[in-house]
Design a protein around this motif. Structure first.
Motif, PDB file in Angstrom:
ATOM      1  N   ARG A   1       0.835  -1.213   0.000  1.00  0.00           N
ATOM      2  CA  ARG A   1       0.000   0.000   0.000  1.00  0.00           C
ATOM      3  C   ARG A   1       0.865   1.258   0.000  1.00  0.00           C
ATOM      4  N   ARG A   2       1.926   1.236   0.788  1.00  0.00           N
ATOM      5  CA  ARG A   2       2.808   2.395   0.866  1.00  0.00           C
ATOM      6  C   ARG A   2       3.539   2.642  -0.438  1.00  0.00           C
ATOM      7  N   ALA A   3       3.719   1.596  -1.219  1.00  0.00           N
ATOM      8  CA  ALA A   3       4.453   1.748  -2.479  1.00  0.00           C
ATOM      9  C   ALA A   3       3.678   2.634  -3.452  1.00  0.00           C
ATOM     10  N   GLY A   4       2.398   2.792  -3.236  1.00  0.00           N
ATOM     11  CA  GLY A   4       1.587   3.623  -4.118  1.00  0.00           C
ATOM     12  C   GLY A   4       1.167   2.866  -5.365  1.00  0.00           C
ATOM     13  N   SER A   5       0.206   3.449  -6.070  1.00  0.00           N
ATOM     14  CA  SER A   5      -0.307   2.806  -7.273  1.00  0.00           C
ATOM     15  C   SER A   5       0.837   2.494  -8.231  1.00  0.00           C
ATOM     16  N   PRO A   6       0.858   1.312  -8.879  1.00  0.00           N
ATOM     17  CA  PRO A   6      -0.175   0.269  -8.914  1.00  0.00           C
ATOM     18  C   PRO A   6      -0.029  -0.769  -7.800  1.00  0.00           C
ATOM     19  N   TYR A   7       0.595  -0.408  -6.692  1.00  0.00           N
ATOM     20  CA  TYR A   7       0.653  -1.308  -5.528  1.00  0.00           C
ATOM     21  C   TYR A   7       1.324  -2.632  -5.831  1.00  0.00           C
ATOM     22  N   GLU A   8       2.471  -2.544  -6.464  1.00  0.00           N
ATOM     23  CA  GLU A   8       3.219  -3.752  -6.835  1.00  0.00           C
ATOM     24  C   GLU A   8       4.625  -3.705  -6.247  1.00  0.00           C
ATOM     25  N   LEU A   9       5.058  -4.833  -5.699  1.00  0.00           N
ATOM     26  CA  LEU A   9       6.461  -4.969  -5.280  1.00  0.00           C
ATOM     27  C   LEU A   9       6.901  -6.394  -5.570  1.00  0.00           C
ATOM     28  N   SER A  10       8.201  -6.586  -5.739  1.00  0.00           N
ATOM     29  CA  SER A  10       8.717  -7.942  -5.909  1.00  0.00           C
ATOM     30  C   SER A  10       8.774  -8.628  -4.551  1.00  0.00           C
ATOM     31  N   PRO A  11       8.755  -9.962  -4.540  1.00  0.00           N
ATOM     32  CA  PRO A  11       8.935 -10.686  -3.269  1.00  0.00           C
ATOM     33  C   PRO A  11      10.231 -10.277  -2.580  1.00  0.00           C
ATOM     34  N   GLY A  12      11.286 -10.079  -3.349  1.00  0.00           N
ATOM     35  CA  GLY A  12      12.558  -9.680  -2.742  1.00  0.00           C
ATOM     36  C   GLY A  12      12.458  -8.359  -2.014  1.00  0.00           C
ATOM     37  N   ARG A  13      11.802  -7.410  -2.645  1.00  0.00           N
ATOM     38  CA  ARG A  13      11.612  -6.115  -2.001  1.00  0.00           C
ATOM     39  C   ARG A  13      10.749  -6.270  -0.757  1.00  0.00           C
ATOM     40  N   LEU A  14       9.729  -7.100  -0.858  1.00  0.00           N
ATOM     41  CA  LEU A  14       8.838  -7.316   0.284  1.00  0.00           C
ATOM     42  C   LEU A  14       9.571  -7.921   1.467  1.00  0.00           C
ATOM     43  N   LEU A  15      10.481  -8.841   1.173  1.00  0.00           N
ATOM     44  CA  LEU A  15      11.126  -9.470   2.320  1.00  0.00           C
ATOM     45  C   LEU A  15      12.137  -8.537   2.956  1.00  0.00           C
ATOM     46  N   ARG A  16      12.693  -7.619   2.173  1.00  0.00           N
ATOM     47  CA  ARG A  16      13.557  -6.619   2.789  1.00  0.00           C
ATOM     48  C   ARG A  16      12.744  -5.622   3.617  1.00  0.00           C
ATOM     49  N   GLU A  17      11.544  -5.315   3.176  1.00  0.00           N
ATOM     50  CA  GLU A  17      10.702  -4.387   3.931  1.00  0.00           C
ATOM     51  C   GLU A  17      10.207  -4.999   5.238  1.00  0.00           C
TER      52      GLU A  17
END
Lengths: 173, 173
Positions: free
Chosen positions: A74-90
């Motif tokens: 949600r914080r990433a902003g539209s279109p609300y997409e992140l890679s799994p790698g980015r997600l696990l770092r977050e």
DNA sequence: GCGAGATGTCTTGACGTCGAGATAAAGCCA
DNA sequence: TGGCTTTATCTCGACGTCAAGACATCTCGC
């Protein structure tokens, strides 16, 4: 501990950590326990906060780990997409854990997996409309619950606290 | 956030949470994010502190969960005995977990189990001489590591921080 | 003194996370 | 282009914790 705040906490309020420090003081009076006064409170507050979060989220039908993932998207902003790698770092979990989490969130229809158009190794995790609604509602509930916990502090005290915490946290960033 | 501390943190130091709040502000400018400034820092500090504890303890050959149990026994004072039930209330784990932990600590020779002379259902967990030495050394290392983390704060700031944290924690106690 | 409920500890099965390894594709340099 | 290293994701086995239940013992009212 200033004389003023010493008197104040003794008379007006006393917390779990006062007991803890008192016990250590009895057994290890040779040590300076000032760090315990700060860090033990931080650890315990974090634990209580986890429970408060859990309560706030269950009312919205999601769990804490779900919020962590959805909120990052949600914080990433539209279109609300992140890679799994980015997600696990977050979210500070390992890759195996993130695979499992995305699987379960996909099963609940809160996110969807798409191939990364720029990297055929990769995937993108995207928030669905339901996911966005869930995380927005949960975040508002969380803010409300946290605001309650802060009710006893004045605005000035709250800001001073945030500033002091920033001083402690900044070296890690 | 006062204008002064705003300037100060922008120029001098910025932490992970400043980024977090900025991102939320972009997406949800309608919400008051002040609680995040406090509680997100508390959660993150607790996580960093866990890692610092882990490091401080490994140098002394024990793990965090071991310290939690041994420290509760140590704080109880001579003869360093507590029941499993008391231990699980002190360390906030379930009974199955405590059974497992006492098993492993017994295997390492850091505690021993004795029958409770006043209750034949019960047991007492007692710190051995090795356990006492281990926890005392680990606690000193922990205090030293924590003191380092506090190095950037003046004594007055540290005490003010402890007082503010007590205000937040006291309602839970 | 007896029985019902409370209490204290341990056992068991399920689950989420971690860490290591497997696989595939991308990036880089000759 | 071909080969080598790096990067991205997923798979799998091990482990610690939790929650529920089993079992023994204690407590207290009758």
């Amino acid at each position: 501990m200033s004389r003023f705040s010493m008197i104040w906490h003794t008379v007006v309020m006393r917390d779990e950590v006062d007991d803890l420090v008192e016990a250590w003081g009895r057994e290890r009076g040779d040590l300076d326990l000032a760090p315990v006064e700060v860090f033990s409170r931080i650890s315990r507050l974090a634990r209580h906060l986890d429970l408060a979060r859990r309560d706030a989220f269950t009312a919205h039908g999601i769990e804490s780990w779900e919020f962590d993932v959805l909120a990052a998207l949600r914080r990433a902003g539209s279109p609300y997409e992140l890679s799994p790698g980015r997600l696990l770092r977050e979210t500070l979990v390992t890759s195996g854990t993130m695979t499992n989490r995305v699987d379960r969130l996909t099963g609940r229809g809160l996110v969807e997996r798409l191939p990364d158009p720029h990297d055929r190794r990769g995937v993108l995790v995207r928030l669905t409309a339901e996911g966005k609604a869930a995380v927005d509602g949960a975040f508002e509930a969380l803010l409300a619950a946290e605001a309650d916990l802060l009710a006893d502090l004045s605005t000035a005290e709250r800001d001073r606290l945030a500033g002091l915490l920033r001083s402690l946290l900044a070296p890690f960033s």
